[in-house]
Design a protein around this motif. Structure first.
Motif, PDB file in Angstrom:
ATOM      1  N   ASN A   1      -1.595   4.966   5.638  1.00  0.00           N
ATOM      2  CA  ASN A   1      -2.805   4.205   5.341  1.00  0.00           C
ATOM      3  C   ASN A   1      -2.539   2.747   5.689  1.00  0.00           C
ATOM      4  OD1 ASN A   1      -4.692   2.491   3.725  1.00  0.00           O
ATOM      5  ND2 ASN A   1      -5.445   4.477   3.039  1.00  0.00           N
ATOM      6  N   PRO A   2      -3.126   2.230   6.783  1.00  0.00           N
ATOM      7  CA  PRO A   2      -2.810   0.859   7.209  1.00  0.00           C
ATOM      8  C   PRO A   2      -3.334  -0.206   6.258  1.00  0.00           C
ATOM      9  CG  PRO A   2      -4.559   1.790   8.557  1.00  0.00           C
ATOM     10  CD  PRO A   2      -4.045   2.900   7.705  1.00  0.00           C
ATOM     11  N   ALA A   3      -4.369   0.100   5.474  1.00  0.00           N
ATOM     12  CA  ALA A   3      -4.901  -0.899   4.543  1.00  0.00           C
ATOM     13  C   ALA A   3      -3.946  -1.121   3.374  1.00  0.00           C
ATOM     14  CB  ALA A   3      -6.275  -0.468   4.024  1.00  0.00           C
ATOM     15  N   GLU A   4      -3.268  -0.068   2.919  1.00  0.00           N
ATOM     16  CA  GLU A   4      -2.372  -0.189   1.777  1.00  0.00           C
ATOM     17  C   GLU A   4      -0.908  -0.265   2.181  1.00  0.00           C
ATOM     18  OE1 GLU A   4      -3.022   2.589  -1.334  1.00  0.00           O
ATOM     19  OE2 GLU A   4      -5.180   2.244  -1.430  1.00  0.00           O
ATOM     20  N   ARG A   5      -0.639  -0.071   3.484  1.00  0.00           N
ATOM     21  CA  ARG A   5       0.736  -0.053   3.967  1.00  0.00           C
ATOM     22  C   ARG A   5       1.584   0.944   3.160  1.00  0.00           C
ATOM     23  NH1 ARG A   5       2.510  -4.335   7.395  1.00  0.00           N
ATOM     24  NH2 ARG A   5       0.843  -4.519   8.935  1.00  0.00           N
ATOM     25  N   GLN A   6       1.070   2.142   3.005  1.00  0.00           N
ATOM     26  CA  GLN A   6       1.765   3.199   2.298  1.00  0.00           C
ATOM     27  C   GLN A   6       1.578   4.524   3.031  1.00  0.00           C
ATOM     28  OE1 GLN A   6       2.050   2.842  -2.250  1.00  0.00           O
ATOM     29  NE2 GLN A   6      -0.076   2.346  -1.843  1.00  0.00           N
ATOM     30  N   LEU A   7       2.499   5.439   2.795  1.00  0.00           N
ATOM     31  CA  LEU A   7       2.359   6.811   3.254  1.00  0.00           C
ATOM     32  C   LEU A   7       1.752   7.644   2.134  1.00  0.00           C
ATOM     33  CD1 LEU A   7       5.800   7.404   5.038  1.00  0.00           C
ATOM     34  CD2 LEU A   7       3.614   6.749   6.082  1.00  0.00           C
ATOM     35  N   PHE A   8       0.728   8.430   2.491  1.00  0.00           N
ATOM     36  CA  PHE A   8       0.162   9.399   1.557  1.00  0.00           C
ATOM     37  C   PHE A   8       0.747  10.764   1.929  1.00  0.00           C
ATOM     38  CE2 PHE A   8      -3.830   7.448  -0.391  1.00  0.00           C
ATOM     39  CZ  PHE A   8      -3.391   6.142  -0.206  1.00  0.00           C
ATOM     40  N   ALA A   9       1.199  11.525   0.914  1.00  0.00           N
ATOM     41  CA  ALA A   9       1.839  12.810   1.195  1.00  0.00           C
ATOM     42  C   ALA A   9       1.450  13.841   0.143  1.00  0.00           C
ATOM     43  CB  ALA A   9       3.354  12.647   1.235  1.00  0.00           C
ATOM     44  N   TRP A  10       1.563  15.112   0.535  1.00  0.00           N
ATOM     45  CA  TRP A  10       1.310  16.240  -0.358  1.00  0.00           C
ATOM     46  C   TRP A  10       2.611  17.036  -0.412  1.00  0.00           C
ATOM     47  CZ3 TRP A  10      -3.924  17.413  -2.036  1.00  0.00           C
ATOM     48  CH2 TRP A  10      -4.024  18.516  -2.897  1.00  0.00           C
ATOM     49  N   ASP A  11       3.214  17.085  -1.585  1.00  0.00           N
ATOM     50  CA  ASP A  11       4.528  17.697  -1.745  1.00  0.00           C
ATOM     51  C   ASP A  11       4.470  18.754  -2.845  1.00  0.00           C
ATOM     52  OD1 ASP A  11       7.178  18.336  -1.737  1.00  0.00           O
ATOM     53  OD2 ASP A  11       7.923  16.339  -2.216  1.00  0.00           O
ATOM     54  N   SER A  12       4.208  20.017  -2.465  1.00  0.00           N
ATOM     55  CA  SER A  12       4.208  21.156  -3.389  1.00  0.00           C
ATOM     56  C   SER A  12       3.375  20.858  -4.641  1.00  0.00           C
ATOM     57  CB  SER A  12       5.640  21.525  -3.788  1.00  0.00           C
ATOM     58  OG  SER A  12       5.636  22.682  -4.597  1.00  0.00           O
ATOM     59  N   PHE A  13       2.045  20.840  -4.491  1.00  0.00           N
ATOM     60  CA  PHE A  13       1.068  20.605  -5.554  1.00  0.00           C
ATOM     61  C   PHE A  13       0.929  19.123  -5.932  1.00  0.00           C
ATOM     62  CE2 PHE A  13       2.436  24.983  -6.367  1.00  0.00           C
ATOM     63  CZ  PHE A  13       1.236  25.654  -6.515  1.00  0.00           C
ATOM     64  N   ASN A  14       1.843  18.265  -5.518  1.00  0.00           N
ATOM     65  CA  ASN A  14       1.855  16.877  -5.963  1.00  0.00           C
ATOM     66  C   ASN A  14       1.349  15.938  -4.877  1.00  0.00           C
ATOM     67  OD1 ASN A  14       3.448  16.867  -8.716  1.00  0.00           O
ATOM     68  ND2 ASN A  14       4.493  18.302  -7.356  1.00  0.00           N
ATOM     69  N   MET A  15       0.440  15.032  -5.256  1.00  0.00           N
ATOM     70  CA  MET A  15      -0.071  14.002  -4.377  1.00  0.00           C
ATOM     71  C   MET A  15       0.713  12.718  -4.640  1.00  0.00           C
ATOM     72  SD  MET A  15      -4.002  15.135  -5.022  1.00  0.00           S
ATOM     73  CE  MET A  15      -3.483  16.150  -6.413  1.00  0.00           C
ATOM     74  N   VAL A  16       1.453  12.262  -3.636  1.00  0.00           N
ATOM     75  CA  VAL A  16       2.373  11.147  -3.824  1.00  0.00           C
ATOM     76  C   VAL A  16       2.145  10.091  -2.751  1.00  0.00           C
ATOM     77  CG1 VAL A  16       4.123  12.639  -4.874  1.00  0.00           C
ATOM     78  CG2 VAL A  16       4.180  12.220  -2.417  1.00  0.00           C
ATOM     79  N   THR A  17       2.638   8.886  -3.024  1.00  0.00           N
ATOM     80  CA  THR A  17       2.639   7.809  -2.038  1.00  0.00           C
ATOM     81  C   THR A  17       4.053   7.278  -1.872  1.00  0.00           C
ATOM     82  OG1 THR A  17       2.200   6.101  -3.707  1.00  0.00           O
ATOM     83  CG2 THR A  17       0.287   7.099  -2.621  1.00  0.00           C
ATOM     84  N   TYR A  18       4.327   6.735  -0.670  1.00  0.00           N
ATOM     85  CA  TYR A  18       5.614   6.113  -0.368  1.00  0.00           C
ATOM     86  C   TYR A  18       5.347   4.687   0.107  1.00  0.00           C
ATOM     87  CZ  TYR A  18       7.638  10.878  -0.061  1.00  0.00           C
ATOM     88  OH  TYR A  18       8.043  12.166  -0.309  1.00  0.00           O
ATOM     89  N   PRO A  19       5.922   3.683  -0.505  1.00  0.00           N
ATOM     90  CA  PRO A  19       5.828   2.334   0.063  1.00  0.00           C
ATOM     91  C   PRO A  19       6.699   2.242   1.314  1.00  0.00           C
ATOM     92  CG  PRO A  19       7.267   2.329  -1.848  1.00  0.00           C
ATOM     93  CD  PRO A  19       6.684   3.713  -1.768  1.00  0.00           C
ATOM     94  N   VAL A  20       6.278   1.420   2.262  1.00  0.00           N
ATOM     95  CA  VAL A  20       7.046   1.257   3.492  1.00  0.00           C
ATOM     96  C   VAL A  20       7.252  -0.226   3.767  1.00  0.00           C
ATOM     97  CG1 VAL A  20       6.146   3.399   4.455  1.00  0.00           C
ATOM     98  CG2 VAL A  20       4.981   1.261   4.973  1.00  0.00           C
ATOM     99  N   ARG A  21       8.240  -0.517   4.609  1.00  0.00           N
ATOM    100  CA  ARG A  21       8.465  -1.881   5.036  1.00  0.00           C
ATOM    101  C   ARG A  21       8.626  -1.893   6.554  1.00  0.00           C
ATOM    102  NH1 ARG A  21      12.564  -3.116   2.046  1.00  0.00           N
ATOM    103  NH2 ARG A  21      14.241  -3.192   3.560  1.00  0.00           N
ATOM    104  N   LEU A  22       7.983  -2.860   7.187  1.00  0.00           N
ATOM    105  CA  LEU A  22       8.051  -3.006   8.648  1.00  0.00           C
ATOM    106  C   LEU A  22       8.820  -4.253   9.000  1.00  0.00           C
ATOM    107  CD1 LEU A  22       4.309  -2.194   9.524  1.00  0.00           C
ATOM    108  CD2 LEU A  22       6.212  -0.595   9.210  1.00  0.00           C
ATOM    109  N   SER A  23       9.520  -4.201  10.115  1.00  0.00           N
ATOM    110  CA  SER A  23      10.216  -5.404  10.590  1.00  0.00           C
ATOM    111  C   SER A  23       9.190  -6.371  11.152  1.00  0.00           C
ATOM    112  CB  SER A  23      11.231  -5.020  11.675  1.00  0.00           C
ATOM    113  OG  SER A  23      10.553  -4.499  12.800  1.00  0.00           O
ATOM    114  N   ARG A  24       9.542  -7.639  11.147  1.00  0.00           N
ATOM    115  CA  ARG A  24       8.645  -8.659  11.685  1.00  0.00           C
ATOM    116  C   ARG A  24       9.080  -9.033  13.089  1.00  0.00           C
ATOM    117  NH1 ARG A  24       6.470  -6.695   8.212  1.00  0.00           N
ATOM    118  NH2 ARG A  24       5.701  -7.587   6.260  1.00  0.00           N
ATOM    119  N   ALA A  25       8.118  -9.142  13.980  1.00  0.00           N
ATOM    120  CA  ALA A  25       8.443  -9.489  15.363  1.00  0.00           C
ATOM    121  C   ALA A  25       8.916 -10.926  15.439  1.00  0.00           C
ATOM    122  CB  ALA A  25       7.206  -9.298  16.239  1.00  0.00           C
TER     123      ALA A  25
END
Length: 477
Positions: A453-477
């Motif tokens: 999700n580019p607006a929240e800068r997070q990954l949305f995932a479905w993991d065996s019945f569970n709806m989870v999010t992962y925070p991510v970090r990007l390098s800066r150019a």
């Protein structure tokens, strides 16, 4: 026994004559009982030097031997004789009677009682001394209060101080000191609570970046945090699924509007709408959309007011308008495998997977020409026309899932290993791929969907019945 001694020692035969013999018993200088006897000589006036009367000496030796035997026998029997009485006295001294023992114990108790009374008196004296000290301290506190904060003192009250103002005529000095209304002294119990916070949350709040905050540029993925659970499916239909938010919503929907599809079943048509993530956590949708065509697998996304999905048993992509609740566009992806031809490693008919990033809408698939390698195409979100296509060298069946960030395709190594990785990246700007090893946690061991999700800068995932999010970090150019 005394009579026996008299009979024994009453007379003594010496030759043919009988002379009187005398037996005497007395304690010697060491306290031992000794026996002695005296026999008067009938003829001699004194004792001869030589053996004078050998027969008398032999008789005396025999008498001494008999006396020793009698004493030994009396000691063994503990008789009533003098030695027996002495032995009983020793035993009585070593083993006093019960009355003596009770008397000794009573004496010990009296001594212990006396010691306890002394200790009690000492503690009472210390208590009195402590009370006097506390009373003195309280008087000192009261004196300090009366000295420093007189009840009728001049100066602005607490309300004036809160307002940040003071009378214009107030003159600095003791008379202008603020009034202070002290409260009675008391103790306050402090309590602490421990809250477990994932390390990823701590990193989010540092200068490294915070998901959901405004960011002006793209970069390469360098870190994925720990998963955070937002909801859980409550039926077997939710073992696999997809949940989403629109990074570019149209009214009346917002970025907080959440969407969910449970994808277990042959006729998957229900799209659940939630006004806020809290409704998703409780499992009460605000509305349920019934799709005109069943969708297949977990590749759907929400983008710019529409649901983009793969209709069941087709190589097409369709757009369902969320406001008009109708399908407004549909287009086939040329040569794309479908219904189990080129799925991800976990299966689930994941042949066609849609994705959204900062640049727009993408479709991830494979073809017979590509021999199972991932093909990535950019789509027009209104007409679903393919704008450009890239063929990678990453085997689709060899990865568990994929997503796109800033025009770069990233793949997940395993859907079930707890310590998986982001293992490959394909950059569409250079048409090159490279191997990665970014840690990725499969907490519930069955990852069936990953989207960015580019607006929240997070990954949305479905993991065996569970709806989870992962925070991510990007390098800066």
């Amino acid at each position: 026994m005394a009579g026996a001694w008299l009979l024994l020692w009453g007379t003594l035969a010496l030759g043919s004559r009988a002379e009187t013999a005398f037996l005497r018993r007395a304690d010697d200088s060491t306290g031992r009982c000794t026996y002695s006897f005296t026999v008067a000589s009938p003829v001699e006036a004194g004792c001869p030097d030589g053996g004078g009367v050998p027969e008398l000496r032999a008789e005396l030796a025999a008498l001494a031997a008999r006396l020793s035997r009698l004493e030994s026998r009396e000691r063994g029997a503990g008789g009533s004789g003098p030695r027996g009485a002495e032995a009983r006295g020793v035993r009585d001294h070593q083993h006093p009677d019960p009355a003596a023992r009770l008397e000794a114990a009573y004496g010990e108790l009296l001594r212990a009682k006396s010691q306890l009374e002394e200790e009690k008196g000492r503690l009472e004296r210390e208590k009195e001394e402590l009370g006097r000290r506390l009373e003195s301290s309280a008087q000192e506190v009261a004196r300090l209060r009366a000295t420093r904060c007189p009840p009728g003192g001049e100066g602005p009250g607490r309300d004036a101080l809160r307002a940040g103002s003071a009378p214009a005529h107030a003159v600095p000095g003791p008379t202008a000191a603020p009034r202070w209304d002290p409260q009675p002294l008391a103790y306050q119990e402090l309590q602490s609570e421990r809250t477990e916070v994932p390390a990823s949350r701590l990193l989010e709040e540092t200068a490294l970046g915070r998901p959901g905050s405004e960011d002006s540029g793209c970069g390469e993925l360098v870190w994925v945090g720990e998963p955070v659970v937002f909801g859980r499916a409550d039926s077997i239909a939710g073992k696999y699924g997809v949940w989403m938010k629109d990074p570019e919503p149209v009214p009346p929907f917002t970025r907080e509007t959440t969407w969910r599809v449970d994808t277990v079943g042959t006729e998957v048509r229900q799209l659940f709408q939630y006004e806020a993530p809290e409704q998703l956590a409780r499992g009460y949708p605000a509305k349920v959309h019934i799709l005109p065509r069943p969708l297949e697998s977990t590749g759907a996304v929400i983008y710019h007011g529409g649901l983009f999905f793969q209709p069941r048993r087709s190589r097409a992509v369709a757009r369902y308008d969320l406001r008009g609740e109708t399908v407004t566009a549909e287009r086939e992806i040329p040569g794309a495998g479908f219904h189990g031809q080129y799925p991800y490693s976990w299966g689930g008919y994941t042949d066609i997977d849609l994705a959204v990033d900062e640049t727009g809408l993408w479709v991830i698939y494979s073809t017979e020409k590509a021999r199972g390698a991932i093909v990535l195409s950019k789509l027009d979100p209104e007409t679903l026309e393919i704008q450009r296509t890239w063929e990678t060298n990453i085997r689709k069946r060899g990865v568990a899932n994929s997503f796109v960030i800033c025009g770069t395709l990233y793949t997940v190594s395993s859907y079930s290993a707890p310590n998986a990785t982001i293992n490959f990246a394909y950059d569409t700007s250079t048409s090159t791929s490279r191997a990665l090893s970014i840690p990725f946690e499969n907490r519930f061991r069955y990852l069936s969907m990953v989207d960015y999700n580019p607006a929240e800068r997070q990954l949305f995932a479905w993991d065996s019945f569970n709806m989870v999010t992962y925070p991510v970090r990007l390098s800066r150019a």
